[in-house]
Design a protein around this motif. Structure first.
Motif, PDB file in Angstrom:
ATOM      1  N   GLY A 206       0.811  -1.212   0.000  1.00 34.06           N
ATOM      2  CA  GLY A 206       0.000   0.000   0.000  1.00 34.06           C
ATOM      3  C   GLY A 206       0.839   1.255   0.000  1.00 34.06           C
ATOM      4  O   GLY A 206       0.516   2.242  -0.681  1.00 34.06           O
ATOM      5  N   TYR A 207       1.933   1.232   0.745  1.00 32.49           N
ATOM      6  CA  TYR A 207       2.857   2.372   0.782  1.00 32.49           C
ATOM      7  C   TYR A 207       3.409   2.664  -0.612  1.00 32.49           C
ATOM      8  O   TYR A 207       3.466   3.815  -1.055  1.00 32.49           O
ATOM      9  N   LEU A 208       3.790   1.609  -1.327  1.00 29.13           N
ATOM     10  CA  LEU A 208       4.337   1.776  -2.675  1.00 29.13           C
ATOM     11  C   LEU A 208       3.274   2.266  -3.652  1.00 29.13           C
ATOM     12  O   LEU A 208       3.545   3.114  -4.506  1.00 29.13           O
TER      13      LEU A 208
ATOM     14  N   PRO B 235      -3.772   9.224  -1.618  1.00 26.70           N
ATOM     15  CA  PRO B 235      -3.875   8.572  -0.305  1.00 26.70           C
ATOM     16  C   PRO B 235      -4.914   7.458  -0.241  1.00 26.70           C
ATOM     17  O   PRO B 235      -4.964   6.730   0.741  1.00 26.70           O
ATOM     18  N   LEU B 236      -5.766   7.326  -1.260  1.00 21.66           N
ATOM     19  CA  LEU B 236      -6.780   6.277  -1.246  1.00 21.66           C
ATOM     20  C   LEU B 236      -6.323   5.003  -1.951  1.00 21.66           C
ATOM     21  O   LEU B 236      -7.055   4.013  -1.979  1.00 21.66           O
ATOM     22  N   ALA B 237      -5.142   5.011  -2.542  1.00 15.67           N
ATOM     23  CA  ALA B 237      -4.669   3.844  -3.282  1.00 15.67           C
ATOM     24  C   ALA B 237      -4.258   2.738  -2.309  1.00 15.67           C
ATOM     25  O   ALA B 237      -3.614   2.996  -1.293  1.00 15.67           O
ATOM     26  N   ASP B 238      -4.633   1.519  -2.642  1.00 13.54           N
ATOM     27  CA  ASP B 238      -4.157   0.344  -1.913  1.00 13.54           C
ATOM     28  C   ASP B 238      -4.354  -0.877  -2.810  1.00 13.54           C
ATOM     29  O   ASP B 238      -4.987  -0.780  -3.865  1.00 13.54           O
ATOM     30  N   PRO B 239      -3.808  -2.039  -2.441  1.00 14.87           N
ATOM     31  CA  PRO B 239      -3.887  -3.196  -3.339  1.00 14.87           C
ATOM     32  C   PRO B 239      -5.309  -3.628  -3.683  1.00 14.87           C
ATOM     33  O   PRO B 239      -5.509  -4.299  -4.703  1.00 14.87           O
TER      34      PRO B 239
ATOM     35  N   VAL C 190      -7.447 -10.111   2.486  1.00 16.55           N
ATOM     36  CA  VAL C 190      -7.405  -9.431   3.791  1.00 16.55           C
ATOM     37  C   VAL C 190      -7.275  -7.943   3.486  1.00 16.55           C
ATOM     38  O   VAL C 190      -6.192  -7.471   3.127  1.00 16.55           O
ATOM     39  N   GLY C 191      -8.362  -7.219   3.609  1.00 16.10           N
ATOM     40  CA  GLY C 191      -8.404  -5.853   3.122  1.00 16.10           C
ATOM     41  C   GLY C 191      -8.011  -4.792   4.135  1.00 16.10           C
ATOM     42  O   GLY C 191      -7.912  -5.048   5.337  1.00 16.10           O
ATOM     43  N   PHE C 192      -7.768  -3.605   3.615  1.00 11.18           N
ATOM     44  CA  PHE C 192      -7.608  -2.342   4.352  1.00 11.18           C
ATOM     45  C   PHE C 192      -6.264  -2.173   5.048  1.00 11.18           C
ATOM     46  O   PHE C 192      -5.968  -1.084   5.529  1.00 11.18           O
ATOM     47  N   VAL C 193      -5.443  -3.223   5.134  1.00  9.45           N
ATOM     48  CA  VAL C 193      -4.132  -3.065   5.772  1.00  9.45           C
ATOM     49  C   VAL C 193      -3.278  -2.092   4.961  1.00  9.45           C
ATOM     50  O   VAL C 193      -2.642  -1.193   5.508  1.00  9.45           O
ATOM     51  N   GLY C 194      -3.266  -2.272   3.631  1.00 14.45           N
ATOM     52  CA  GLY C 194      -2.477  -1.410   2.768  1.00 14.45           C
ATOM     53  C   GLY C 194      -3.003   0.002   2.660  1.00 14.45           C
ATOM     54  O   GLY C 194      -2.300   0.895   2.167  1.00 14.45           O
TER      55      GLY C 194
ATOM     56  N   ALA D  20     -11.765  -5.400   8.362  1.00 12.34           N
ATOM     57  CA  ALA D  20     -12.822  -4.563   7.788  1.00 12.34           C
ATOM     58  C   ALA D  20     -13.497  -3.710   8.867  1.00 12.34           C
ATOM     59  O   ALA D  20     -13.921  -2.578   8.591  1.00 12.34           O
ATOM     60  N   LEU D  21     -13.596  -4.236  10.084  1.00  6.99           N
ATOM     61  CA  LEU D  21     -14.203  -3.470  11.173  1.00  6.99           C
ATOM     62  C   LEU D  21     -13.419  -2.191  11.452  1.00  6.99           C
ATOM     63  O   LEU D  21     -13.985  -1.169  11.832  1.00  6.99           O
ATOM     64  N   PHE D  22     -12.104  -2.242  11.278  1.00 14.40           N
ATOM     65  CA  PHE D  22     -11.271  -1.053  11.440  1.00 14.40           C
ATOM     66  C   PHE D  22     -11.177  -0.258  10.139  1.00 14.40           C
ATOM     67  O   PHE D  22     -11.140   0.975  10.149  1.00 14.40           O
ATOM     68  N   GLY D  23     -11.119  -0.966   9.015  1.00  9.46           N
ATOM     69  CA  GLY D  23     -10.822  -0.326   7.749  1.00  9.46           C
ATOM     70  C   GLY D  23     -11.947   0.501   7.171  1.00  9.46           C
ATOM     71  O   GLY D  23     -11.710   1.582   6.614  1.00  9.46           O
ATOM     72  N   VAL D  24     -13.187   0.022   7.290  1.00 10.69           N
ATOM     73  CA  VAL D  24     -14.312   0.750   6.695  1.00 10.69           C
ATOM     74  C   VAL D  24     -14.483   2.128   7.344  1.00 10.69           C
ATOM     75  O   VAL D  24     -14.596   3.138   6.633  1.00 10.69           O
TER      76      VAL D  24
END
Length: 332
Positions: A75-77, A85-89, A260-264, A317-321
């Protein structure tokens, strides 16, 4: 390494140690600290309790750390690649493409190994890279990436690859393959084992080493494409490096752990919030923070629904959304 980063990195390493020990204790039966120390210093494979600790719990913990570090760094890359800032895998479709590659491997091939190599990471890498290339092509105009267009293209192409993956899941040849694909798609670390850990470990080490040498170019790229070119950065080459590396990291993680979403998305933001936008230690800290975050989510999943635990993707997802909604409202 600047003075601001050092305390945070030390704190992350101490937190990682605490989470690893806690993870070794939590399971179908709890163990004390003395038993953990005896097992790690004088391992006896004939002891069933020690066997569970070394062959089941420890690989799961290490896979969670590597997966979290890989997704966070990916996600950083990606956020550096498109300066958004909204880009992620997941938003760019990379993870969906990796999922499709892994599903094709899990559902169609009679064997998941060939010549001693575990095949899903290679299929996931091909799917991640192919999907990301399509998204970048659709999200670009006259050779220049349009951030908003890129994100919309990622959502569209990601939805398409998810649908295709659903078709192949539905058409899985046997009930056993269907269960395997369905269980993988929930996102978990149940496939953890010493034989699969080298794949994400080598990919993560190579990525950190590579961008340790081109870290200055990465920081300059955040200033914008035109200014980066004016300062002598080969923007096209740097973006290709970013694309290939992020796809490789995502492919390895998705093949082994499922979606596994939202980490990136979250962890790079937290890294910049704590250490600033640029810095030599940012990449290392981002990987450490991502590993700790995903391991903590896995521990929480196991505590909420013992002993097997909830799919870790539900916990992230509970944290990411809420975090994603916060970004939308505050970043415009």
């Amino acid at each position: 390494m600047n003075q601001r980063a050092l305390p945070w990195i030390v704190a992350s390493l101490l937190l990682m140690l605490a989470l690893v020990v806690l993870g070794l204790r939590i399971g179908s039966y709890e163990t004390d600290y003395g038993f953990i120390l005896r097992t790690l210093t004088h391992y006896n494979p004939q002891d069933p309790a020690q066997l569970v600790l070394v062959e089941l719990r420890l690989p799961r913990i290490l896979l969670a750390l590597l997966a979290g570090a890989g997704l966070a760094f990916s996600g950083y890359l990606m956020q550096a690649m498109v300066n958004n800032p909204l880009a992620d895998p997941y938003l760019l479709g990379t993870a969906s493409g990796a999922s499709l590659g892994a599903i094709l491997c899990l559902s169609l091939l009679p064997s998941l190994t060939l010549g001693g190599f575990y095949l899903p990471p290679f299929f996931a890498l091909a799917g991640a890279l192919g999907t990301t290339l399509v998204v970048v092509a659709v999200g670009s105009r006259r050779g220049q990436i349009i951030p908003a267009q890129l994100l919309l293209a990622g959502v569209a192409v990601g939805s398409l690859t998810t649908a295709i993956g659903g078709v192949f899941t539905f058409l899985s040849a046997t009930q056993e393959k269907l269960r395997s694909v369905t269980f993988w798609a929930a996102g978990s670390f149940e496939r953890a084992g010493w034989s699969v850990l080298p794949y994400p470990a080598l990919m993560l080490a190579a990525a950190l080493l590579l961008f340790g040498f081109v870290q200055k170019d990465l920081n300059i790229l955040l200033l914008g494409e035109e200014r980066a070119q004016g300062l002598g950065v080969n923007v096209a080459r740097t973006r290709w490096l970013l694309l290939l590396t992020a796809s490789g990291l995502t492919g390895c993680v998705v093949a082994l752990c499922g979606p596994v979403g939202f980490v990136g998305l979250m962890v790079p933001h937290l890294t910049r919030w704590l250490l600033g936008v640029t810095g030599r230690a940012n990449m290392l800290f981002c990987a450490l923070l991502g590993g700790n975050f995903l391991l903590a989510c896995d521990l929480l999943a196991r505590l909420l629904y013992p002993p097997a635990g909830l799919p870790v993707g539900l916990v992230t997802a509970l944290f990411g959304v809420p975090f994603f909604v916060y970004l939308l409202r505050n970043k415009g």
